[in-house]
Design an enzyme around this catalytic site. Structure first.
Site, PDB file in Angstrom:
ATOM      1  N   CYS A  91       0.838  -1.199   0.000  1.00  0.00           N
ATOM      2  CA  CYS A  91       0.000   0.000   0.000  1.00  0.00           C
ATOM      3  C   CYS A  91       0.882   1.261   0.000  1.00  0.00           C
ATOM      4  O   CYS A  91       1.627   1.469  -0.939  1.00  0.00           O
ATOM      5  CB  CYS A  91      -0.996  -0.041   1.150  1.00  0.00           C
ATOM      6  SG  CYS A  91      -2.378   1.122   0.931  1.00  0.00           S
ATOM      7  N   HIS A 197      -3.757  -5.069  -0.518  1.00  0.00           N
ATOM      8  CA  HIS A 197      -3.303  -5.601   0.765  1.00  0.00           C
ATOM      9  C   HIS A 197      -3.316  -7.124   0.696  1.00  0.00           C
ATOM     10  O   HIS A 197      -4.382  -7.733   0.829  1.00  0.00           O
ATOM     11  CB  HIS A 197      -4.224  -5.131   1.898  1.00  0.00           C
ATOM     12  CG  HIS A 197      -4.046  -3.701   2.269  1.00  0.00           C
ATOM     13  ND1 HIS A 197      -3.191  -3.300   3.276  1.00  0.00           N
ATOM     14  CD2 HIS A 197      -4.596  -2.567   1.769  1.00  0.00           C
ATOM     15  CE1 HIS A 197      -3.224  -1.983   3.391  1.00  0.00           C
ATOM     16  NE2 HIS A 197      -4.075  -1.514   2.480  1.00  0.00           N
ATOM     17  N   GLU A 199      -2.430  -9.208   2.881  1.00  0.00           N
ATOM     18  CA  GLU A 199      -2.848  -9.772   4.167  1.00  0.00           C
ATOM     19  C   GLU A 199      -4.361  -9.752   4.341  1.00  0.00           C
ATOM     20  O   GLU A 199      -4.892 -10.416   5.240  1.00  0.00           O
ATOM     21  CB  GLU A 199      -2.163  -9.025   5.323  1.00  0.00           C
ATOM     22  CG  GLU A 199      -2.729  -7.667   5.654  1.00  0.00           C
ATOM     23  CD  GLU A 199      -2.256  -6.525   4.769  1.00  0.00           C
ATOM     24  OE1 GLU A 199      -2.520  -5.363   5.118  1.00  0.00           O
ATOM     25  OE2 GLU A 199      -1.611  -6.800   3.727  1.00  0.00           O
TER      26      GLU A 199
END
Length: 217
Positions: A91, A197, A199
């Site tokens: 990001c 992202h 994750e």
């Protein structure tokens, strides 16, 4: 023998625990002998095998936070640019790779991948800013090791109002469409950055993290 470490740099930007947990899960599922450490210590970063730089918020604030850690930028320069350790920005951590960020004025970035960070301006005025939620990947460099096991149309999770525009088109490894082309994954040599992202991107994100953990640029 000490296990090799993946260092996630903590410079006060965002919740790093979710990133650490995703990396730990990918390591466990693949049976890799790696340790994940969230750290603000340049010595830990210098000793790591792989380095991750997350980031949430405004470009200038993130750059300021990174600069405020004594010795950290010099350590990153040595480890990434000179020793060629695999590096991933996530990001705003990806956006900091740029030459300049143009959020609330012009601010110098790390300059590792030439380009600028500019506002997203969708051609379709009905598309809201920030670009938030799930969107599809389009693979520009499907043969790249970081994209192993990923396919055109895989969904990943975005939250951003600004986008990285590299000077060299070949530094875009994958993109998404949001009223125009938006870089989703950039890279050169041992350096990579995701606008999405990983994750938060469920199975596609875990696959990408696995690819980074086994990447031999």
């Amino acid at each position: 023998m000490t296990r090799a470490t993946v260092a996630i740099v903590d410079y006060g930007s965002g919740n790093l625990r979710s990133a650490a947990k995703a990396f730990e899960r990918a390591i466990h599922e693949a049976g890799l002998d790696l340790n994940v450490e969230v750290t603000d210590n340049p010595d830990t970063v210098a000793a790591a095998e792989r380095i991750v730089l997350p980031g949430v918020g405004a470009f200038a604030d993130c750059m300021r936070g990174l600069t405020a850690l004594p010795g950290m930028i010099g350590t990153l320069e040595q480890a990434v640019m000179k020793e060629a350790k695999p590096f991933l920005g996530i990001c705003v951590g990806m956006q900091l790779l740029a030459s300049v960020g143009r959020e609330h004025g012009d601010h110098n970035g790390l300059g590792w991948i030439a380009g600028e960070v500019v506002p997203i301006q969708p051609a379709d005025p009905s598309l809201k800013i920030p670009h938030m939620g799930w969107n599809t990947l389009a693979l520009d460099r499907a043969d790249h090791q970081l994209l192993d096991g990923l396919e055109n149309g895989d969904h990943v999770y975005f939250v951003h109002s600004y986008q990285f525009k590299p000077e060299a088109a070949h530094h875009v490894l994958a993109h998404t469409d949001y009223g125009g082309t938006v870089a989703a994954l950039i890279g050169r040599d041992n350096i990579a950055g995701t606008q999405f992202h990983p994750e938060k991107s469920q199975q596609a994100g875990l696959q990408f993290i696995h690819n980074f953990l086994t990447w031999r640029p």
